[in-house]
Design a protein around this motif. Structure first.
Motif, PDB file in Angstrom:
ATOM      1  N   TYR A  21      48.857 -22.777  -8.683  1.00  0.00           N
ATOM      2  CA  TYR A  21      48.901 -21.395  -8.176  1.00  0.00           C
ATOM      3  C   TYR A  21      49.299 -21.387  -6.704  1.00  0.00           C
ATOM      4  CZ  TYR A  21      46.734 -19.327 -12.307  1.00  0.00           C
ATOM      5  OH  TYR A  21      46.473 -18.884 -13.563  1.00  0.00           O
ATOM      6  N   PHE A  27      47.062 -27.742  -9.798  1.00  0.00           N
ATOM      7  CA  PHE A  27      45.876 -27.392 -10.573  1.00  0.00           C
ATOM      8  C   PHE A  27      45.891 -28.120 -11.922  1.00  0.00           C
ATOM      9  CE2 PHE A  27      43.678 -24.354 -13.473  1.00  0.00           C
ATOM     10  CZ  PHE A  27      42.412 -24.681 -13.041  1.00  0.00           C
ATOM     11  N   ASN A  47      33.671 -21.482 -16.325  1.00  0.00           N
ATOM     12  CA  ASN A  47      34.512 -20.521 -15.599  1.00  0.00           C
ATOM     13  C   ASN A  47      35.412 -21.253 -14.606  1.00  0.00           C
ATOM     14  OD1 ASN A  47      31.747 -18.360 -15.549  1.00  0.00           O
ATOM     15  ND2 ASN A  47      33.643 -17.944 -16.593  1.00  0.00           N
ATOM     16  N   GLY A  48      36.668 -20.860 -14.600  1.00  0.00           N
ATOM     17  CA  GLY A  48      37.572 -21.448 -13.614  1.00  0.00           C
ATOM     18  C   GLY A  48      38.077 -22.822 -13.987  1.00  0.00           C
ATOM     19  N   SER A  49      37.819 -23.266 -15.224  1.00  0.00           N
ATOM     20  CA  SER A  49      38.266 -24.609 -15.584  1.00  0.00           C
ATOM     21  C   SER A  49      39.744 -24.618 -15.987  1.00  0.00           C
ATOM     22  CB  SER A  49      37.414 -25.158 -16.728  1.00  0.00           C
ATOM     23  OG  SER A  49      37.457 -24.270 -17.814  1.00  0.00           O
ATOM     24  N   GLY A  50      40.318 -23.453 -16.150  1.00  0.00           N
ATOM     25  CA  GLY A  50      41.751 -23.399 -16.428  1.00  0.00           C
ATOM     26  C   GLY A  50      42.095 -22.966 -17.836  1.00  0.00           C
ATOM     27  N   LYS A  51      41.136 -22.358 -18.558  1.00  0.00           N
ATOM     28  CA  LYS A  51      41.409 -21.954 -19.927  1.00  0.00           C
ATOM     29  C   LYS A  51      42.512 -20.894 -19.969  1.00  0.00           C
ATOM     30  CE  LYS A  51      37.146 -20.647 -20.697  1.00  0.00           C
ATOM     31  NZ  LYS A  51      36.515 -20.899 -19.404  1.00  0.00           N
ATOM     32  N   THR A  52      42.310 -19.821 -19.208  1.00  0.00           N
ATOM     33  CA  THR A  52      43.302 -18.746 -19.202  1.00  0.00           C
ATOM     34  C   THR A  52      44.657 -19.266 -18.741  1.00  0.00           C
ATOM     35  OG1 THR A  52      41.582 -17.117 -18.781  1.00  0.00           O
ATOM     36  CG2 THR A  52      43.827 -16.472 -18.273  1.00  0.00           C
ATOM     37  N   THR A  53      44.634 -20.134 -17.731  1.00  0.00           N
ATOM     38  CA  THR A  53      45.887 -20.676 -17.208  1.00  0.00           C
ATOM     39  C   THR A  53      46.655 -21.407 -18.307  1.00  0.00           C
ATOM     40  OG1 THR A  53      44.731 -20.983 -15.120  1.00  0.00           O
ATOM     41  CG2 THR A  53      46.858 -22.078 -15.361  1.00  0.00           C
ATOM     42  N   GLN A  93      42.474 -11.772 -22.175  1.00  0.00           N
ATOM     43  CA  GLN A  93      41.037 -11.735 -21.944  1.00  0.00           C
ATOM     44  C   GLN A  93      40.545 -10.288 -21.896  1.00  0.00           C
ATOM     45  OE1 GLN A  93      40.069 -14.557 -18.938  1.00  0.00           O
ATOM     46  NE2 GLN A  93      37.887 -14.238 -19.062  1.00  0.00           N
ATOM     47  N   GLU A 171      38.962 -15.750 -24.714  1.00  0.00           N
ATOM     48  CA  GLU A 171      37.607 -15.187 -24.633  1.00  0.00           C
ATOM     49  C   GLU A 171      37.447 -13.937 -25.506  1.00  0.00           C
ATOM     50  OE1 GLU A 171      35.313 -16.315 -22.206  1.00  0.00           O
ATOM     51  OE2 GLU A 171      36.583 -17.448 -20.840  1.00  0.00           O
TER      52      GLU A 171
HETATM   53  N1  LIG Z   1      46.593 -15.564 -10.118  1.00  0.00           N
HETATM   54  C1  LIG Z   1      45.925 -16.596  -9.574  1.00  0.00           C
HETATM   55  N2  LIG Z   1      46.205 -16.988  -8.306  1.00  0.00           N
HETATM   56  C2  LIG Z   1      45.570 -18.042  -7.750  1.00  0.00           C
HETATM   57  N3  LIG Z   1      44.633 -18.764  -8.370  1.00  0.00           N
HETATM   58  C3  LIG Z   1      44.296 -18.433  -9.628  1.00  0.00           C
HETATM   59  C4  LIG Z   1      44.932 -17.332 -10.297  1.00  0.00           C
HETATM   60  N4  LIG Z   1      44.405 -17.224 -11.536  1.00  0.00           N
HETATM   61  C5  LIG Z   1      43.499 -18.207 -11.633  1.00  0.00           C
HETATM   62  N5  LIG Z   1      43.427 -18.934 -10.492  1.00  0.00           N
HETATM   63  C6  LIG Z   1      42.553 -20.121 -10.265  1.00  0.00           C
HETATM   64  O1  LIG Z   1      42.829 -21.101 -11.230  1.00  0.00           O
HETATM   65  C7  LIG Z   1      41.632 -21.659 -11.729  1.00  0.00           C
HETATM   66  C8  LIG Z   1      41.560 -21.504 -13.235  1.00  0.00           C
HETATM   67  O2  LIG Z   1      41.471 -20.155 -13.587  1.00  0.00           O
HETATM   68  P1  LIG Z   1      41.441 -19.671 -15.083  1.00  0.00           P
HETATM   69  O3  LIG Z   1      41.500 -18.198 -15.069  1.00  0.00           O
HETATM   70  O4  LIG Z   1      42.495 -20.398 -15.838  1.00  0.00           O
HETATM   71  O5  LIG Z   1      40.000 -20.168 -15.542  1.00  0.00           O
HETATM   72  P2  LIG Z   1      39.221 -19.842 -16.876  1.00  0.00           P
HETATM   73  O6  LIG Z   1      38.802 -21.174 -17.429  1.00  0.00           O
HETATM   74  O7  LIG Z   1      40.013 -18.967 -17.771  1.00  0.00           O
HETATM   75  O8  LIG Z   1      37.941 -19.107 -16.332  1.00  0.00           O
HETATM   76  P3  LIG Z   1      37.067 -17.923 -17.045  1.00  0.00           P
HETATM   77  O9  LIG Z   1      36.103 -18.624 -17.939  1.00  0.00           O
HETATM   78  O10 LIG Z   1      36.387 -17.289 -15.888  1.00  0.00           O
HETATM   79  O11 LIG Z   1      38.004 -16.998 -17.738  1.00  0.00           O
HETATM   80  C9  LIG Z   1      40.500 -20.969 -10.994  1.00  0.00           C
HETATM   81  O12 LIG Z   1      40.042 -21.849  -9.976  1.00  0.00           O
HETATM   82  C10 LIG Z   1      41.104 -19.731 -10.405  1.00  0.00           C
HETATM   83  O13 LIG Z   1      40.515 -19.455  -9.159  1.00  0.00           O
END
Ligand SMILES: Nc1ncnc2c1ncn2[C@@H]1O[C@H](COP(=O)(O)OP(=O)(O)OP(=O)(O)O)[C@@H](O)[C@H]1O
Ligand SMILES: [Mg+2]
Lengths: 229, 254
Positions: A21, A27, A47-53, A93, A171
C-alpha cells in the motif's frame, strides 16, 4: 457449474505475487496461493492480517506489483472486470457498496435491462436467484428497508446472476445473528452442491465448522498454516 | 518533507495562494502569467519540495487541461493564422494565446494550492478559525478534508463492484450513461449519509457543539518573518495591478 464432486480442479492461482500500500514497505511478499473448485476453503487471520487485500488481489480489484494471477487458466491482467465477474463472484466486506438500486427487483434486473435483455428472461433470472437465496417474498421491497443480513444476501444474489464458478466472500458473517448465519451456511452449502467453489475470508471459526474443507491461516500477509479438516 | 520555508505560518501561505491566484485570474496577459507561474513554482518548491507528488496527484487534470487548450486554440479565431487548410484557419495566434493563458492560470492555481497543502490539515483549519471565519465553515472544511480519502476509496470500490457485476462502463451507449451514473451515485450517497449520521451521533455523545467561542490546543502565531513576507507580498501584488491597469505595462501582445 456441474463439476464432479471429489475432484478438485485448480481454479484461481496466484504465483509469487507482491503487493504494497505504501512504497518502501512491502505488505505481501512473494505469495503463492491456489484455490480449487468443489472445495470449501476458509482463510482465517486476525484484523489487518491481509485477508481483504488478498481477496481484492485475486479478483483484480488491486493490482499486484509483481507476479501473476490466473483465473481458470486466464491471466487476469488481460481480463476486463466484467469478464472476471462472470467467473468469480466477490462479495465485499460491506454489502452497502454493492447495492445500487431502490428496489430488490430493480437491483437484480438493472444491468440486464441496460443490456437490453428480453423481459421474460430477466424476470426468470431474477426469480431464479431470489429462490436460491430464499428471498422470493422480498422481490418488490425497497432495498433501504432491508436488514443487514438481507442486504448481504441481496448482494450475493446480484453476484449469482453472473453464474460464477467460484465465490469469494469477505467476512460474510459480520453483523449476522446465529439464525442468519445458519441461513447463510445453508445457502452456501446449496451452492457447493451445485458445484461452485467457495472461499470465505473470516475469523469466525464457529461458522466455518459447518463446512470443514480446507483452512488457511494467515498473519501479516503470510500464510502460516494450510490444512484440511 | 522538510524544506527551507516549511515553518511559515499557514496564514502566510493562504495569503500567497490568494494573492497569486487573484493576479492570475484578473490579469490575462501571457508574460504576467508566466512570471507568476515561475513565482508559484519557486515558492511551491521552497515550501513543499515535492514536485513528483504534485504532478502525480494532478495527472488526470493535466490531460483535461491539455484537451481544453487544444479546443480553445481551435475555436478561438483572432490574430494571424498559424495553421490553415485552404482559407479555413485551424489554429490562429489568438487561439493559441488564449489556450496558453488558460494553461498558465490553472497551473498557477494548482501550484499555489500545494503551498497551502504543505501545512497539516489541522493547521489549515486553525488558520481559517484564526482568520475569524465562522467555526461552522472551518469545521466543514476539516470534516471534508478528513473524509475525502475515505469517500474516494469507497467510490472506487463501488465502481469496481458494478463492473464485476458484468457492466462494462466503457461499452454502455452514451444515452444510457446517465442512468449508469445514477446507479453508481446511490451507494455513494447512502454511504455518505450513513457516515454523517454516525459522526453526528459520535459528536453528540461527546457534547460537541459548534460554539463560536472555543479554546484550542494549537494556537498559531505570526512570527516576524511572516510579517516581513506578508508586507512584501502586499507591495508586490499592488505593484503588479497598478503597473498593469494604470501604466499598461506590459502592453498588449496582439
Ligand atoms: N487502502 C489502504 N491503504 C493503506 N493501507 C491499507 C489499506 N487497506 C488496508 N491497509 C493495510 O493493510 C493491512 C491489511 O489490511 P486488510 O484490510 O487486508 O486486513 P484484513 O485481514 O482484511 O482485516 P479485517 O479483519 O479487519 O478485515 C492493514 O495493516 C491495513 O492497515
Ligand atoms: Mg478485511
Amino acid at each position: 457449474m456441474g463439476i464432479l464432486r471429489g475432484t478438485y480442479l485448480s481454479y484461481i492461482k496466484a504465483e509469487k505475487i507482491c503487493f504494497t500500500y505504501n512504497p518502501g514497505k512491502p505488505f505481501i511478499n512473494c505469495l503463492d496461493i491456489e484455490l480449487k473448485t468443489g472445495q470449501f476453503c476458509s482463510i482465517m487471520g486476525p484484523n489487518g492480517s491481509g485477508k481483504t487485500t488478498i481477496g481484492k488481489l485475486l479478483v483484480g480489484i488491486l493490482k499486484p506489483s509483481s507476479g501473476n494471477i490466473f483465473i481458470d487458466g486466464n491471466d487476469i491482467s488481460k481480463m476486463s472486470l466484467g469478464h472476471i465477474g462472470s467467473k468469480v463472484g466477490y462479495l465485499f466486506q460491506n454489502p452497502a457498496f454493492q447495492i445500487f438500486a431502490a428496489t430488490v427487483f430493480e437491483e437484480l434486473s438493472f444491468i440486464m435491462t441496460l443490456k437490453d435483455y428480453d423481459k421474460d428472461y430477466i424476470e426468470s433470472e431474477v426469480d431464479r436467484v431470489l429462490a436460491l437465496l430464499h428471498m422470493e417474498d422480498k422481490k418488490f421491497s425497497s432495498t433501504f428497508s432491508l436488514s443487514y443480513g438481507q442486504k448481504q444476501r441481496l448482494a450475493l444474489a446480484g453476484i449469482l446472476l453472473n453464474k460464477p464458478h467460484y465465490l469469494i466472500l469477505d467476512e460474510p458473517t459480520t453483523g449476522l445473528d446465529i439464525l442468519r448465519k445458519q441461513v447463510l451456511a445453508a445457502v452456501l452449502k446449496e451452492l457447493m452442491n451445485m458445484g461452485a467453489g467457495i472461499t470465505v475470508f473470516t475469523h469466525d471459526y464457529e461458522f466455518i465448522k459447518n463446512f470443514g474443507g480446507r483452512i488457511l491461516k494467515m498473519d501479516r500477509g503470510v500464510i502460516i498454516e494450510d490444512r484440511i479438516e | 518533507m522538510k524544506t527551507v520555508l516549511n515553518d511559515f505560518d499557514v496564514r502566510t501561505k493562504l495569503a500567497i495562494a490568494a494573492a497569486l491566484s487573484t493576479i492570475a485570474v484578473f490579469i490575462q496577459h501571457v508574460y504576467v502569467l508566466c512570471f507568476i507561474l515561475f513565482l508559484s513554482v519557486l515558492l511551491s518548491f521552497l515550501f513543499y519540495g515535492n514536485f513528483k507528488k504534485t504532478l502525480r496527484a494532478t495527472r488526470r487534470l493535466w490531460y483535461i487541461f491539455f484537451a481544453i487548450v487544444v479546443l480553445q486554440s481551435i475555436f478561438i479565431k483572432s490574430g494571424s493564422q498559424l495553421i490553415a487548410v485552404g482559407s479555413f484557419s485551424i489554429i490562429s495566434a489568438g487561439g493559441l494565446l488564449k489556450g496558453a493563458e488558460f494553461l498558465l492560470r490553472m497551473s498557477i492555481i494548482i501550484f499555489t494550492a500545494t503551498i497551502v497543502a504543505s501545512s497539516s490539515y489541522r493547521e489549515v483549519v486553525q488558520g481559517i478559525v484564526q482568520l475569524k471565519i465562522p467555526y461552522e465553515i472551518a469545521f466543514m472544511v476539516s470534516v471534508a478534508i478528513r473524509f475525502l480519502p475515505i469517500l474516494k476509496e469507497e467510490f472506487s470500490d463501488i465502481l469496481t463492484a458494478i463492473q464485476l457485476r458484468g457492466l462494462d462502463i466503457k461499452k454502455i451507449p452514451f444515452k444510457k450513461r446517465l442512468k449508469v451514473y445514477s446507479y453508481i451515485i446511490t451507494p455513494v450517497i447512502a454511504g455518505a449519509v450513513d457516515k454523517a449520521q454516525k459522526l453526528s451521533i459520535a459528536m453528540e455523545t461527546r457534547a460537541f457543539r459548534a460554539y463560536p467561542k472555543r479554546t484550542s490546543y494549537l494556537i498559531l502565531k505570526l512570527a516576524a518573518r511572516d510579517y516581513i513576507f506578508l508586507i512584501f507580498l502586499f507591495i508586490f501584488t499592488v505593484a503588479v495591478f497598478i503597473s498593469y491597469y494604470l501604466f499598461g505595462f506590459p502592453g498588449r501582445i496582439l
